[in-house]
Design a protein around this motif. Sequence first.
Motif, PDB file in Angstrom:
ATOM      1  N   ASN A  72       0.131   5.930  -7.934  1.00 43.70           N
ATOM      2  CA  ASN A  72       0.367   5.856  -6.424  1.00 43.70           C
ATOM      3  C   ASN A  72       1.528   7.306  -5.569  1.00 43.70           C
ATOM      4  N   GLN A 107       1.320   6.635   7.784  1.00 45.99           N
ATOM      5  CA  GLN A 107       1.784   7.267   6.935  1.00 45.99           C
ATOM      6  C   GLN A 107       2.431   8.735   6.789  1.00 45.99           C
ATOM      7  N   TYR A 141       2.254   4.019  -0.484  1.00 50.70           N
ATOM      8  CA  TYR A 141       2.446   2.431  -0.471  1.00 50.70           C
ATOM      9  C   TYR A 141       0.954   2.019  -0.792  1.00 50.70           C
ATOM     10  N   GLU A 142       0.570   0.624  -1.376  1.00 46.76           N
ATOM     11  CA  GLU A 142      -0.284   0.515  -2.569  1.00 46.76           C
ATOM     12  C   GLU A 142      -2.005   0.360  -1.836  1.00 46.76           C
ATOM     13  N   ASP A 143      -1.486  -0.314  -0.340  1.00 47.54           N
ATOM     14  CA  ASP A 143      -3.324  -0.072   0.291  1.00 47.54           C
ATOM     15  C   ASP A 143      -3.357   0.823   0.476  1.00 47.54           C
TER      16      ASP A 143
END
Length: 207
Positions: A72, A107, A141-143
């Motif tokens: 990611n 983000q 971030y993963e999501d």
Amino acid sequence: MPPAAPARPQPPRVAKIRQPFSLCRCIAISLLTLIIIVGITVLIIWLVLRPRKMVYSIENSSIHDYNLTNNNHLNANFKFTLRAYNPNKRVSIYYDNIEVKLFFNSQPIAFNNIVTPFYQPCRNVTHLNDVSLPANDVALYEDIARDFKTQRTGGAVEVEVKIRAKIRFKVGAWKSGHRKLKILCTPKVNFSNSRKNSKSFPCDVDI
């Protein structure tokens, strides 16, 4: 001849008491007068200038050199054109110290603070071409990475472009002090080096 009636005694005169000078009343009248003068001056200036809000939009957005790793980390170069329209007849604008940030799902992923300052005359359209926002090994971030990949399959992602600048207004020979300009745009950016999104995306403006 009857004797003359004695003269009636005159009532004592009561001296008029003058009201003491009221400093508070004088200050209140002065302030009210000043407010009225300022209000009339502002109204006259507004009627003469008839200021109108500037209009901004994002055009020709695209993504180059895209890569999202298995862990990611994002690498990409986001490019777009900012269209600035000054509809005013008598007000020109100096744009100083322009900063541009790019967000995906709130983000921050890219930043550019070297956009060239410029001067915009009255009733002018200026295009800032190929504004570049590079994302260099940005850990998502993963999501957020999951949402990014999902939109990637559709060929475009919706991002937030936040622009802040210090601007000065010019009317005739008069120049204002610096004011903060905030612009928020939400364009959809194409994943294609050869194809730009030619659609225009309007921006919100706050001064």
